[in-house]
Design an enzyme around this catalytic site. Structure first.
Site, PDB file in Angstrom:
ATOM      1  N   CYS A 107      -4.486 -18.553  -9.917  1.00  0.00           N
ATOM      2  CA  CYS A 107      -3.549 -18.519 -11.035  1.00  0.00           C
ATOM      3  C   CYS A 107      -4.276 -18.009 -12.278  1.00  0.00           C
ATOM      4  CB  CYS A 107      -3.003 -19.930 -11.285  1.00  0.00           C
ATOM      5  SG  CYS A 107      -2.163 -20.047 -12.886  1.00  0.00           S
ATOM      6  N   ASN A 141      -9.671  -6.746  -9.022  1.00  0.00           N
ATOM      7  CA  ASN A 141      -9.253  -5.709  -8.083  1.00  0.00           C
ATOM      8  C   ASN A 141      -7.744  -5.748  -7.912  1.00  0.00           C
ATOM      9  OD1 ASN A 141     -10.174  -3.768  -5.776  1.00  0.00           O
ATOM     10  ND2 ASN A 141      -8.655  -5.116  -4.830  1.00  0.00           N
ATOM     11  N   GLU A 142      -7.102  -4.646  -8.212  1.00  0.00           N
ATOM     12  CA  GLU A 142      -5.658  -4.502  -7.969  1.00  0.00           C
ATOM     13  C   GLU A 142      -4.860  -5.717  -8.439  1.00  0.00           C
ATOM     14  OE1 GLU A 142      -5.174  -3.494  -3.827  1.00  0.00           O
ATOM     15  OE2 GLU A 142      -5.862  -1.447  -4.115  1.00  0.00           O
ATOM     16  N   CYS A 153       2.935 -22.389 -10.868  1.00  0.00           N
ATOM     17  CA  CYS A 153       2.202 -23.646 -10.760  1.00  0.00           C
ATOM     18  C   CYS A 153       2.304 -24.440 -12.062  1.00  0.00           C
ATOM     19  CB  CYS A 153       0.753 -23.364 -10.406  1.00  0.00           C
ATOM     20  SG  CYS A 153      -0.234 -22.785 -11.790  1.00  0.00           S
ATOM     21  N   GLU A 322      -9.864   4.421  -5.247  1.00  0.00           N
ATOM     22  CA  GLU A 322      -9.843   4.334  -3.782  1.00  0.00           C
ATOM     23  C   GLU A 322      -8.967   5.475  -3.274  1.00  0.00           C
ATOM     24  OE1 GLU A 322      -8.631   0.442  -2.447  1.00  0.00           O
ATOM     25  OE2 GLU A 322      -9.970  -0.605  -3.817  1.00  0.00           O
ATOM     26  N   GLN A 371      -9.840  -4.338   9.512  1.00  0.00           N
ATOM     27  CA  GLN A 371     -10.514  -3.691  10.635  1.00  0.00           C
ATOM     28  C   GLN A 371      -9.950  -2.323  10.987  1.00  0.00           C
ATOM     29  OE1 GLN A 371      -9.930  -6.712  13.598  1.00  0.00           O
ATOM     30  NE2 GLN A 371     -11.958  -7.604  13.315  1.00  0.00           N
ATOM     31  N   TYR A 372      -8.629  -2.181  10.839  1.00  0.00           N
ATOM     32  CA  TYR A 372      -8.005  -0.937  11.289  1.00  0.00           C
ATOM     33  C   TYR A 372      -7.918   0.104  10.180  1.00  0.00           C
ATOM     34  CZ  TYR A 372      -6.771  -2.610  15.915  1.00  0.00           C
ATOM     35  OH  TYR A 372      -6.816  -3.042  17.216  1.00  0.00           O
ATOM     36  N   HIS A 373      -8.709  -0.050   9.152  1.00  0.00           N
ATOM     37  CA  HIS A 373      -8.697   0.896   8.037  1.00  0.00           C
ATOM     38  C   HIS A 373      -9.874   1.852   8.199  1.00  0.00           C
ATOM     39  CE1 HIS A 373      -8.419   2.503   4.018  1.00  0.00           C
ATOM     40  NE2 HIS A 373      -7.394   1.732   3.737  1.00  0.00           N
TER      41      HIS A 373
END
Lengths: 668, 668, 668
Positions: A107, A141-142, A153, A322, A371-373
């Site tokens: 938060c 990051n992003e 919250c 990126e 993993q699949y990147h």
């Protein structure tokens, strides 16, 4: 122009680092981003720091001549922090508390988390703020990624109340600003207010818009705490953040303000899939990308619009922090890039105003979520398709430098505002009415014609444009009105579209005839407005070539005032309330009001007419699927199709191969 | 006949009130509904009342000759009450507590909320119960609206247990009634039982039906507390409630019982969108309204069915408490009404038995949830399309009076029951089997033919009808059976449909051959019943014109008893179990059992045959898109299309313009 | 061969029992399953047992010559237990606690529930463990049914931590195995770890795979506690469990290990609807079953695949513990079975290797959740369509005995593994990539050709097969590799497909060139792999008849090693990385690697070529819709269509009527 790569030295044995660095150098990498998810490596236990590995990593990189961008690791708090202080965890609108095991589960209004964030950033900055191999910083990051922009919250309940108290001073003012008298919602004190969580099934749009603003400002404030420390301890380093293109939930302009420049994370095969439904015609069936494009290149119009938005954040060149360099892992189909496609994307980014291209990522991860990147290297450490493209681009480095030494400039701007985006999102009235989509109609028409266009805020410098397009200037605050009025008086043509001037800054409807506070500027009064179901149309006629036809989706009947000129009329309606497009002269410029939501073809026709008047000409005549951009004297042609195409540039016929790029020196 | 309007004086400066009242008078408004959401204005703090503004508002209205209907404001508790007593808040099936910021977030079984409701109603009634300008009261607002009919909070856990204890007396009786022996569900005490919340993924249908009944009765009891106070303190005022047409989750008949008359809130462009999927053929693709109708008029068959249901609640004329007068804000497309459409809706309501039409709302609100909802006035205070229609209708006031002085009457009734609706909703067995849909087949056939029909409960007076249609008399309680038996013996024709007689009052399956307790009445035994997937059909033949063809969707093989006549047979099945439609004479009447779920065309053919036998004739021969209604001597023709049509009435050819109305004096 | 039925004596008056038993005997019933949901009847209050009713029921059954299978009633805890110990209740991933009112709402890791489970099982076993009429036990009922396989309650948080500690010994090992360094997820202790609940929106696939394994092992351990008691107290009784065919969330092999034999619950009209979307081609439009089949028979390919999986659990004959005998109540359309269809299903089960067929249920229940589910008797106690079929089958009892006395055997096995299923489910990379679906391509091709095939685990005995197909051997653990290597060396042909060898046992990607640990075995290296969007294809050419064409959906470029032979190539790719299908000889066998996801036609062609080589021949040449199975000398032909068909068997032409069965004695 520089190339970079995102690298995670903490994921690999140190023995591998030297090999990686050598491969980076061979491929012409100049810059390496590291560290942005490594908090638990830097501070494995509370107050126990381990910098040695990072020292060594920076050393290995730096000694090879690579420049380092450090990310602050606050997107990923270590587990000891979440377990010791669960109040740092974000809570969803439905009361579900987020948890460790992913990222961005914090938060931004947690005072605990803010303190821990400042501590780790200060510790990093103290160690690396003057390090010779470090050139700059990425904050977090992003922001907002993974639908994390808003938190419900207890920290946020309190912070939202305080934010409202600061904004409205008295609860009476808030009740007035929200129309809280409606349905007995009036508050006696700010502490009675809660965020508009899922327990409120039908919400007050003024409350929600304020909550969206509050959430956006929470991240600005959170970011500023990190910036303050870095400015202090790393005074010679740049500071940036990696945005997400057309991401909607945070105010990117506000976040960009204190940064040195903006960057964004460009995933051409993923983002079109995510954005398509917000951009193409609301009743169109776009289950796949525009089929004119090759299957592995993404949808360049959408990606270029994201480039334009990022470029407009500070109206200056930007980085791709990126850049996709193979396939991604988070979309539905995730096709692999073929040889040449990564080069095409790189040129596309550079053509749109990027000066540094940082590829994501160096090597495919063996573990965890991504993993699949693809990386430039495969899982097994061998080089992948992106690396091959990067190698090939080394032969073009001089050309890249020539291009990036030139400015990107446009004579037309599309005007955009977060309040407008959110207010329309909250009350579309007609399924699918969306500001991004309304902008896209014009963006796409211009992009297809080969006309440069910036996507900018009303708070940007508008004086550089000959033409301003505000498809929906919805929340009519004084600043926006002053900005466009001033630009018009200085000579710009302003095109206003439907639903402009509808709302007050607190998201009430104006009690004045529409377009409310814009009525005088536009010289019109909107007599009625209608949502048109599919198939329902109003016939329109106009002397402007190509504009006659049917108004669909949304229409407004315009009554022109005084000397306002009529450029299109509704055939089946009586005077004087039958204007469909008007033009009023003001100072050196003019203001048009378009009374319906145009099709791609209508937008193209109207823009052609206005461009001709203002002497704005396309870069080139473009076949479908070929896009063009200009940086100064350099003309960049990009072929996103699987076919050869010929482009006429002046007297030359430029042939461009499938998924190829041509750069032509062509003085304006 | 009177016109009214919903007005929110608390939303506007008092200086505007006189202008509004004058505009109301000019448009022929007689009645004004106010107050139903103004609790926080009446009692801004606990026990601090402010009546002065309301006194002044009523005074301004009354002095202009307007009659006031007061709404009790209990749909919208003030925030101080929710914050001080969170136990008043409703809890969803998934345990999410509802919150302030919307409406209807209270629990009707909260003893706290009941006490506060009584207090505010008593205070209002003490002040206005004998006020000369007040003529009546609306209790609360749209019970159940926004999916709020059922609550799973701790108050309701306790109340449900108590309700069950009162109903079943002993836990053994409950276990028996629910078949609780199944899956070890048997209870040792009522306090072990919980409402069937989301934590039970697969539920006992007897428990759920009882919970639905309990929830419905909770609102009846909650309403009664307000009625008792008003009867006491406002003895000369009427009391009503505004229902929601085909709304399903509460027992409208039970709620209507203690009211003086019923009203409903008619939104022709919104409700069809909401109901379409429950009404048209289950395997049909109805992504839009029936295209025969103009795009802005809604779907008159569905709206008329809602009129028929409301009319049937007390079998007497009713009010429209909220009549759409432009566009609405809560559907997907929300088209604006064109000139003439509001008049068309008004006549449609009157033709269906409404005597008072109250438009919603006076002026578009500048703030909060309903900003995009039309009023008679626009946001800027100018008059909108509905006002123009209302003005135009002033010329027809005499005609309205003539029509409303006549009764609405029908010779055919569709029989409807909430237990049946809910039991089938809980166990459709075949996707899309729904009682409303099954009723709609017949309703639509009759409406299209121009034959008046009432939608009534088995508890209504059935003696006035020549024909009774019970598409699915599912939960076969003694009262229902006695009611239809009695009507048949007196001469009525009763048409029973599939799945009749299946269930006992506690939602068990009968252990007798089907149709169970209806077997003797119908003179049949159901040998098998089958859900038919799309494309699967049984061939049917019948001497009744137009009825032969295919049985689809659902079929039952009938074995006739004794002298029961066969009117249709399944071609491919052997005797004696191949009857598809039977008829048994009983007393002066007869009982038919139809063994399949008919198509629109089959229903039309069967009804034509039965009507001919009973001497029931259509009002007129109607082109598609033109609807007809009769009140006494007055025949009202309504054209819902965009074309001219000619209607043959007796020997006359009546031409009716697009979206126009014709009223013809035509003795029966 | 025996017939059985599921009976609930506790649902009916004892006076009815004798009638029921007599009707059972008349229909040839041998076995009756009872008791599995009757805990609250056995122990109506804590520690108060009532066995008398059950004694009497068993007595009535036994005296009529019926054998009793007892179910332990732990799927349905009594309400007193849930109310006294709410810690026994399962909690969903989104924190919603399940509740009494359904079944399977318990947590298998609750120490409280385990204790109570042991108590009731021990009490039952003490009373009936040596009862002369009892022959065996079913443990619990349908483990995992109703999406209950995984629990996130506090019991499970603790148990999962302990399970991880036992598996990984040190937290450093776990961090390594999960790649927890990614996104700062590293743990300092096992107690910091939580199950991957809904509060983690994007999860570590190693953590999730371990949680799936943990959940599966939790049920194995839970079941074992019951088995231990029964082995002790009922040493001469068999023990089994009723599985759910292609159910995915628990490891059926692990559960079956300690059982005497496996059974499953076969619902031919329901399961195809549930499984269709997991089985047919991922981009195909299969909104209905394969239309070649009659509407009421289900989809025999899918059901036979479930038979094959269950048969493979222990590689021996199995039971159908619940065989559909009419319509069911829990699917969307629920058609009724016509006369003959129940017989067809019975023969289908027997043909597939079932030796005992237990029908579900005896009589339609009058109450609770399953009212709309057929029994052999109707609600009213009369006999229904299934009973009629069962009666008719009595004439075939001798033929059933002949068939069931023969073994079911196959020369081809499809290899299947739960880790592979779950790992691909977690990271399909391309929408719809699913192991079951990939298996189904081959299963369907073989089934359509009339070639027997087993669906077995890598842990089964593979020595009996000439050909092994591993469409995706994904998680390459040593055991699997050894098993297939050994089989190949002994002479088998192994066909490996795409995405094989990708993952390590802890769900990391291998850091070796693909197919990783399978690279040597297959004699290939995968150069690239690509997800192909719809419409994107690679041209393939092969000398194998019918195999040339297009690779779609997924493709891998293969570089053959050394002497590996190339059987298909990608036309548009250069050597040596253009192999699309390879074959390597090893020992007495060979290993093929197929580089793309084949269509039904391609799989058929490839299998035909391989079968020819291995001398494997179809049972018969089958028209579409006719299926064949062989048990020893007996050939069973099943016609699932509504037409007559002729099947050529050797030189004979066998005519088979619609929905009929032919059994032919035909030596191999």
């Amino acid at each position: 122009m520089k190339f970079g790569v995102c690298y995670y030295p903490e994921h690999w044995p140190e023995s591998r680092w030297l090999i990686d660095v050598q491969l980076m150098r061979e491929a012409g990498i100049d810059i390496v981003r590291i560290g942005e998810f490594a908090w638990s490596k830097m501070e494995p236990q509370y107050d126990v720091y381990d910098w040695e590995w990072l020292d060594r990593a920076i050393d290995v990189l730096g000694r090879a001549g690579l420049q380092v961008v450090l990310g602050t690791p606050t997107a990923t708090p270590p587990v000891w922090l979440s377990r010791a202080h669960p109040d740092i965890l974000r809570v969803d609108a439905d009361e579900l508390q987020r948890d460790h095991g992913t990222r961005r589960h914090y938060c931004p209004n947690s005072t605990t988390y803010r303190a821990y964030s400042r501590r780790i950033v200060r510790a990093m900055a103290e160690r690396y703020g003057t390090h010779p191999h470090v050139i700059g910083w990425q904050i977090d990051n992003e922001f907002g990624g993974g639908k994390t922009a808003r938190c419900y919250c207890p920290n946020c309940v309190t912070a939202f109340s305080a934010w409202l108290a600061a904004r409205y001073k008295s609860i009476e003012t808030l009740n007035e600003a929200w129309g809280a008298v409606f349905w007995s919602q009036s508050y006696a004190g700010f502490d009675e207010i809660r965020p508009p969580h899922a327990g409120v099934n039908y919400k007050n749009p003024s409350q929600v818009l304020d909550f969206y603003r509050f959430s956006a400002e929470s991240y600005v404030a959170y970011q500023q705490e990190q910036i303050d420390i870095l400015r202090d301890l790393a005074p010679n380093h740049f500071i940036t953040h990696n945005f997400m293109g057309l991401y909607r939930d945070l105010d990117q302009h506000a976040l960009a303000k204190a940064l040195d420049f903006a960057t964004w994370d460009a995933y051409p095969t993923g983002f079109p899939e995510r954005w398509r439904n917000f951009l193409y015609a609301p009743d169109a069936d776009f289950s796949r990308n525009d089929p004119v494009y090759a299957y592995d290149v993404g949808e360049p119009v959408m990606i270029n619009m994201a480039h334009a938005l990022t470029r407009g954040l500070k109206q200056q060149p930007f980085w791709i922090m990126e850049q996709q360099c193979g396939h991604i892992n988070w979309a539905g189909l995730n096709p692999q890039a073929r040889r040449g496609t990564v080069r095409l994307w790189t040129w596309q980014s550079v053509a749109a105003g990027a000066d540094v291209i940082v590829f994501f990522r160096w090597r495919s991860t063996l573990f965890a979520h991504e993993q699949y990147h693809s990386g430039l290297l495969r899982h097994d450490g061998s080089t992948d398709v992106g690396y091959a493209d990067l190698l090939a681009m080394q032969a073009e480095r001089r050309l890249f430098d020539v291009v990036t030494s030139e400015p990107h400039s446009a004579e037309i701007a599309l005007l955009f505002d977060w309040d407008d985006l959110w207010a329309l999102e909250l009350q579309p009235h007609r399924t699918g009415f969306d500001l991004m989509r309304h902008l896209f109609v014009y963006y796409r028409a211009l992009e297809r014609m080969g006309v440069p266009v910036d996507l900018v805020s009303y708070r940007n410098d508008l004086s550089r444009y000959k033409m301003l397009i505000a498809p929906t200037l919805h929340v009519a605050d004084a600043l926006k009105i002053a900005a466009v009025t001033d630009a018009v008086e200085q000579g710009a043509t302003l095109l206003l579209g439907v639903r402009s001037g509808f709302k007050t800054p607190s998201n009430l409807v104006t009690d004045q005839p529409l377009p409310g506070a814009l009525s005088d500027l536009a010289g019109v009064m909107i007599v009625t407005w209608e949502s048109l179901p599919p198939g329902v149309e109003w016939a329109v006629t106009s002397p402007i070539a190509g504009l006659s036809g049917a108004a669909s989706y949304w229409m407004e009947r315009i009554r022109p005032k005084n000397d306002t000129e009529i450029l299109a009329t509704y055939l089946d309606l009586p005077k004087p309330d039958n204007a469909a497009l008007t033009c009023r002269s003001l100072g050196a410029g003019s203001v048009l009001y378009l009374g319906w939501y145009p099709t791609h073809e209508q937008a193209t026709s109207l823009l052609q007419a206005l461009m001709q008047e203002k002497g704005i000409r396309p870069i080139a005549e473009l076949p479908e699927g070929v896009h063009a951009s200009r940086r100064g004297q350099q003309l960049i042609l990009l072929n996103f199709t699987d076919s050869h195409h010929t482009v006429k540039v002046g007297k030359d016929q430029i042939v461009i191969a499938p998924r190829d790029v041509r750069v032509i020196s062509a003085p304006v």
